[in-house]
Design a protein around this motif. Structure first.
Motif, short mmCIF file in Angstrom:
data_model
loop_
_atom_site.label_atom_id
_atom_site.label_comp_id
_atom_site.label_asym_id
_atom_site.label_seq_id
_atom_site.Cartn_x
_atom_site.Cartn_y
_atom_site.Cartn_z
N GLY A 143 0.70 -1.20 0.02
CA GLY A 143 -0.10 -0.06 0.05
C GLY A 143 0.69 1.18 0.13
O GLY A 143 0.35 2.40 0.13
N THR A 144 2.21 1.28 -0.26
CA THR A 144 2.93 2.44 -0.57
C THR A 144 3.39 3.02 -1.71
O THR A 144 3.73 4.30 -1.85
N CYS A 170 -1.41 2.92 -6.01
CA CYS A 170 -2.06 1.89 -5.19
C CYS A 170 -3.56 2.17 -4.84
O CYS A 170 -3.74 2.97 -4.47
N LYS A 171 -4.42 1.06 -5.63
CA LYS A 171 -5.65 1.38 -5.42
C LYS A 171 -6.06 0.73 -4.11
O LYS A 171 -7.14 0.78 -3.37
N CYS A 172 -5.30 -0.28 -3.46
CA CYS A 172 -5.76 -0.96 -2.19
C CYS A 172 -5.39 -0.08 -1.13
O CYS A 172 -6.39 -0.15 -0.15
N ALA A 173 -4.49 0.99 -0.95
CA ALA A 173 -4.58 2.12 -0.02
C ALA A 173 -6.04 2.84 -0.10
O ALA A 173 -6.50 3.15 1.06
N ASP A 174 -6.46 3.10 -1.14
CA ASP A 174 -7.90 3.99 -1.23
C ASP A 174 -8.86 2.99 -0.74
O ASP A 174 -9.71 3.58 -0.18
N ASP A 175 -8.88 1.86 -1.23
CA ASP A 175 -10.14 0.90 -0.74
C ASP A 175 -10.07 0.81 0.57
O ASP A 175 -11.07 0.69 1.47
N ALA A 176 -8.90 0.67 1.34
CA ALA A 176 -8.85 0.64 2.74
C ALA A 176 -9.26 1.68 3.68
O ALA A 176 -9.90 1.63 4.35
N LEU A 177 -9.14 3.01 2.79
CA LEU A 177 -9.80 4.10 3.76
C LEU A 177 -11.12 4.34 3.40
O LEU A 177 -11.86 5.21 4.04
#
Length: 78
Positions: free
Chosen positions: A58-59, A63-70
């Motif tokens: 997520g760094t 990264c789409k994963c970091a946006d999804d996590a928020l």
């Protein structure tokens, strides 16, 4: 005594007893300690062809994963 009656009496008693003994034997054999590896292997059949997903740190900037996590909508059990 007719043949049918004789065979029916044998099937009602001895064949039923033999089938029950076979059932008990298979049940005991399946739970022997020597069969533990086979039981474990059989329990993992649904997961054999699963490919593990790559871990995302997520760094990265895109990264789409970091946006999804928020932006999650459902409460998560942490």
């Amino acid at each position: 005594m007719e043949t049918y009656t004789l065979l029916r009496e044998i099937a009602d008693s001895w064949v039923l007893l033999a089938m029950f003994m076979f059932f008990l034997g298979v049940g005991v054999w399946a739970f022997l300690p020597s069969q533990a590896r086979n039981r474990e292997d059989a329990s993992l059949i649904p997961f054999r062809n699963d490919n593990p997903k790559a871990k995302c740190s997520g760094t990265c900037a895109s990264c789409k994963c970091a946006d999804d996590a928020l932006n999650f909508k459902e409460p998560r059990n942490v």
